[in-house]
Scaffold this active site. Sequence first.
Site, mmCIF file in Angstrom:
data_model
loop_
_atom_site.group_PDB
_atom_site.id
_atom_site.type_symbol
_atom_site.label_atom_id
_atom_site.label_comp_id
_atom_site.label_asym_id
_atom_site.label_seq_id
_atom_site.Cartn_x
_atom_site.Cartn_y
_atom_site.Cartn_z
ATOM 1 N N CYS A 90 3.637 31.809 44.507
ATOM 2 C CA CYS A 90 2.877 30.984 43.560
ATOM 3 C C CYS A 90 3.827 30.143 42.701
ATOM 4 C CB CYS A 90 1.949 31.881 42.735
ATOM 5 S SG CYS A 90 0.613 30.981 41.950
ATOM 6 N N HIS A 195 -0.940 35.615 46.779
ATOM 7 C CA HIS A 195 -0.196 36.685 46.118
ATOM 8 C C HIS A 195 -0.179 37.973 46.941
ATOM 9 C CE1 HIS A 195 0.458 34.918 42.094
ATOM 10 N NE2 HIS A 195 -0.618 34.214 42.383
ATOM 11 N N GLU A 197 1.725 40.457 46.453
ATOM 12 C CA GLU A 197 1.989 41.595 45.552
ATOM 13 C C GLU A 197 0.717 42.072 44.844
ATOM 14 O OE1 GLU A 197 2.128 38.606 44.721
ATOM 15 O OE2 GLU A 197 2.074 38.278 42.558
#
Lengths: 236, 82
Positions: A90, A195, A197
Amino acid sequence: MTASFPKAQVVVYPGSNCDRDALWALRYVGFDAEFVDIRSHIGSDVNLLVLPGGFSYGDYLRVGAVAAREPISSEIRDFMSRGGLIIGICNGFQILIEMGILPGALLQNSTGKFICKIVELEVVDNETPFTRYFERGEKIHLPIAHGFGRYVKTNGLVNSQDNVIFRYAQDVNGADELIAGISNENKNVLGLMPHPERAIEKLIGSDDGLRVFLSAFNYIKTSSENMLQKTKVGVA
Amino acid sequence: MQKYRFVVDVQYKSNVRDPRGEMIKRVLNDEYDIPVTSLRLGKSIHLEIEAENEGDAMKLVSKACEKLLVNTVTETYEVRRI
């Protein structure tokens, strides 16, 4: 190997806000992971760097522009030249683009809106250190959360077939060719808007992101074992 | 040393889509019935710079634009003395 292998660092910029999720994901798959402040230095024994999401320096001027010009950027470039693995997520992706490490530009979503949702993606290339646990063409689900994620191709991206790692299954932000994630030519740097994560547990929607970090972990482990093997053969 | 003032006008290149400009144009068209046919939203950066002469000042402004203020991949810029 020592207990601190493989080692990962998460670069924390003023305004990063996905740094803790990244650290958690890295530790979850087995990395010895820690934060690195931009006034500090990248460790000489680090195998993987993560540039996390967020709004570095408020994203004033342009997204990622100020962060890309921090002194630590030259260390990040050196790390890349040595073959170290880098994931920019990002805002981290935006920073890598402003640094000129990855080609193209990330501009405001064509809808003019901040988009925050789980999207379907296609794994275009599974022969990178970050995608070896995926099938080519596999459909996966990762969250996105960005206002400036519309990837625009430029002349730097000569052959997009070789650079595109992830595509959106449907148009979400107006990106050229539905591009969601790209790599550099050597494929040791991955930049992506979604994302991984934030997709480590099925409980919170998806655990497809786990395999990005597992792939990198496995890649580092196996390449170091291969090196050891070669050394042994050399000795014999 | 003298002080010189400049405006840097930054615009997206014409082939780059500008969703903010499109939205503002739509409001002017639809809410106020103003027949705007094109609207691009850029930014103007006003800066004051110290230099020996205007030529040197201009060179420093260009350096500032190329190094940080403008992403020449997607943007163009014009510098005006004020």
